[in-house]
Design a protein around this motif. Structure first.
Motif, short mmCIF file in Angstrom:
data_model
loop_
_atom_site.label_atom_id
_atom_site.label_comp_id
_atom_site.label_asym_id
_atom_site.label_seq_id
_atom_site.Cartn_x
_atom_site.Cartn_y
_atom_site.Cartn_z
N ILE A 181 1.01 -1.46 -0.32
CA ILE A 181 0.01 0.03 0.05
C ILE A 181 0.83 1.18 0.21
N GLU A 182 0.70 2.14 -0.86
CA GLU A 182 1.48 3.29 -1.13
C GLU A 182 1.30 4.44 -0.05
N GLU A 183 -0.06 4.79 0.33
CA GLU A 183 -0.41 5.70 1.22
C GLU A 183 -2.00 5.34 1.69
N ILE A 184 -2.32 5.77 2.60
CA ILE A 184 -3.56 5.79 3.31
C ILE A 184 -4.21 7.21 3.10
N ASP A 185 -5.45 7.50 2.41
CA ASP A 185 -6.03 8.49 2.37
C ASP A 185 -6.31 9.58 3.33
N SER A 186 -5.58 10.57 3.60
CA SER A 186 -5.87 11.31 5.08
C SER A 186 -7.40 12.01 4.79
N LYS A 187 -7.93 11.93 3.66
CA LYS A 187 -9.03 12.63 3.60
C LYS A 187 -10.33 11.78 4.16
N THR A 188 -9.95 10.71 4.47
CA THR A 188 -11.06 9.39 4.91
C THR A 188 -11.27 9.41 6.71
N THR A 189 -10.17 10.18 7.31
CA THR A 189 -10.24 9.84 8.76
C THR A 189 -9.77 11.30 9.23
N ILE A 190 -9.72 11.12 10.57
CA ILE A 190 -9.31 12.38 11.45
C ILE A 190 -8.94 11.80 12.79
N THR A 191 -7.86 12.61 13.29
CA THR A 191 -7.46 12.55 14.82
C THR A 191 -8.14 12.90 15.74
N THR A 192 -7.93 12.69 17.12
CA THR A 192 -8.66 13.13 18.05
C THR A 192 -8.24 14.64 18.25
N GLU A 193 -6.95 15.04 18.00
CA GLU A 193 -6.38 16.35 18.35
C GLU A 193 -7.10 17.11 16.94
N ASP A 194 -6.90 16.76 15.85
CA ASP A 194 -7.45 17.41 14.93
C ASP A 194 -8.89 17.68 15.01
N LEU A 195 -9.76 16.72 15.67
CA LEU A 195 -11.26 17.11 15.92
C LEU A 195 -11.41 18.13 17.15
N ARG A 196 -10.58 18.12 18.08
CA ARG A 196 -10.68 18.94 19.20
C ARG A 196 -10.30 20.18 18.63
N ASN A 197 -9.06 20.41 17.83
CA ASN A 197 -8.60 21.66 17.48
C ASN A 197 -9.69 22.35 16.43
N ASN A 198 -10.38 21.72 15.74
CA ASN A 198 -11.53 22.30 14.73
C ASN A 198 -13.00 21.67 14.80
N MET A 199 -13.35 21.95 15.92
CA MET A 199 -14.63 21.53 16.18
C MET A 199 -15.61 22.12 15.53
N ASP A 200 -15.39 23.65 15.52
CA ASP A 200 -16.25 24.61 14.91
C ASP A 200 -16.32 24.38 13.21
N LYS A 201 -15.27 23.64 12.89
CA LYS A 201 -15.09 23.40 11.26
C LYS A 201 -15.92 22.62 10.84
N TYR A 202 -16.30 21.30 11.64
CA TYR A 202 -16.97 20.29 10.97
C TYR A 202 -18.22 20.29 11.71
N ALA A 301 -13.71 9.96 25.29
CA ALA A 301 -14.35 9.99 26.54
C ALA A 301 -13.29 10.02 27.49
N THR A 302 -12.00 9.33 27.30
CA THR A 302 -10.97 9.58 28.24
C THR A 302 -10.08 10.59 28.02
N THR A 303 -10.09 11.15 26.94
CA THR A 303 -9.13 12.35 26.65
C THR A 303 -9.92 13.82 26.84
N TYR A 304 -11.17 13.85 26.38
CA TYR A 304 -11.68 15.23 26.52
C TYR A 304 -13.41 15.12 27.13
N PRO A 305 -13.23 14.43 28.29
CA PRO A 305 -14.59 14.27 29.35
C PRO A 305 -15.40 15.56 29.42
#
Length: 310
Positions: A181-202, A301-305
């Motif tokens: 596999i050459e790469e995993i498509d980053s457009k299909t997933t999101i990390t906890t940190e990215d979601l936390r930092n961009n909650m208003d965007k999504y 739930a364990t990171t941002y209760p």
């Protein structure tokens, strides 16, 4: 002689009338059957049971049964191999730990899929059942993210058995293949940190059942409730009674009535990124832009209760 000609003419007239009548009846029956028969999906996200029945023996087709092994052992589609979503995910440690349940990195995933007889030429079809947790969607989401041609079986095992298609308990021999596999498509997933930092965007969509959204903890979550600002759209709302997926018109009505827009980025989540992966695929099929948060509520739930509400 004249009487004979009259009789012959009358006979042919009656024959034409009867033929026309029967033809009309047959035509009406065909129209009825065509309009009442549900058209199953056959696109980049789904194949129908007719396609699987015709192509199951193709050497490039890999059929995956995503149900638990007990169900698989009782009977499955001929040629299908049993693959648990957990085998394609990081399950080191315990649920709620950092990155527990997330998709494997490309190196590990390449090895796992190769061992399952999957390479870049493969057409993978995954099925589960309506009473499951969207395991077929989770597996297809992960494979698609890795560039594999993977689709779900519309109607799953429910419709396969209802249509009296062949079922077996025979386990096929898997011939390993080489896959890189050459790469995993980053457009299909999101990390906890990215979601936390961009909650208003999504636009955040909770794919769990309504009672989980409202606070029920069924799977050992650290806290009950939902991510602040999330909209409740249970993933099984997409199903018809027979296990097939609802029409595009019905699905659009469900999602748009909840305020989802195609020009807004969407993040779906559930408990461990399974049901949410299924729903993300459905949304993308309809033209929305959806990411699956595979760490999901376990990690949140364990990171941002403090960012959980009921």
């Amino acid at each position: 002689m004249k009487n004979f000609k009259k009789i012959v003419a009358l006979f042919f007239s009656m024959t034409l009338i009867i033929t026309a009548f029967v033809g009309c009846q047959d035509s009406k029956q065909n129209i009825i059957s065509e309009t009442t028969k549900k058209d199953s999906y056959n696109n980049d996200y789904f194949v129908n049971i007719e396609w699987v029945a015709k192509n199951a023996n193709n050497e490039n087709v890999v059929i995956i049964d995503g149900r638990d092994n007990k169900k698989y052992e009782k009977g499955h589609i001929p040629g299908a191999i049993n693959v648990a979503w957990q085998s394609l995910a990081n399950i080191k440690g315990k649920a709620g730990d950092k990155n527990w349940g997330v998709a494997l990195p490309k190196e590990e995933l390449s090895q796992k899929l190769g061992e399952l007889g999957i390479d870049k030429k493969s057409q993978v079809v995954v099925y589960a059942d309506k009473d499951g947790w969207g395991e077929d969607g989770r597996i297809v989401w992960e494979l698609k993210s890795a560039g594999i041609n993977a689709k779900m079986l519309d109607g799953g095992f429910d419709l396969w058995t209802k249509e009296n298609k062949e079922i077996t308990t025979e386990v096929p021999v898997i011939i390993s293949k080489k896959l890189e596999i050459e790469e995993i498509d980053s457009k299909t997933t999101i990390t906890t940190e990215d979601l936390r930092n961009n909650m208003d965007k999504y636009t955040i969509v909770d794919s769990r059942a309504k009672d989980e959204y409202e606070g029920a903890t069924k799977f050992g979550e650290a806290k009950g409730g939902h991510i602040k600002g999330a909209i409740s759209i249970p993933f099984n709302d997409v199903y018809n009674e027979d296990g097939t997926i609802k029409s595009k018109e019905e699905l659009l009505k469900i999602f748009e009535s909840k305020g989802l827009k195609k020009d807004k980025e969407i993040v779906t989540y559930c408990t461990a990124g399974i049901r949410s992966a299924h729903e993300a695929l459905i949304l993308n099929m309809l033209g929305f832009k959806a990411k699956n948060y595979d760490a999901s509520f376990y990690e949140w739930a364990t990171t941002y209760p403090d960012l959980i509400v009921k």
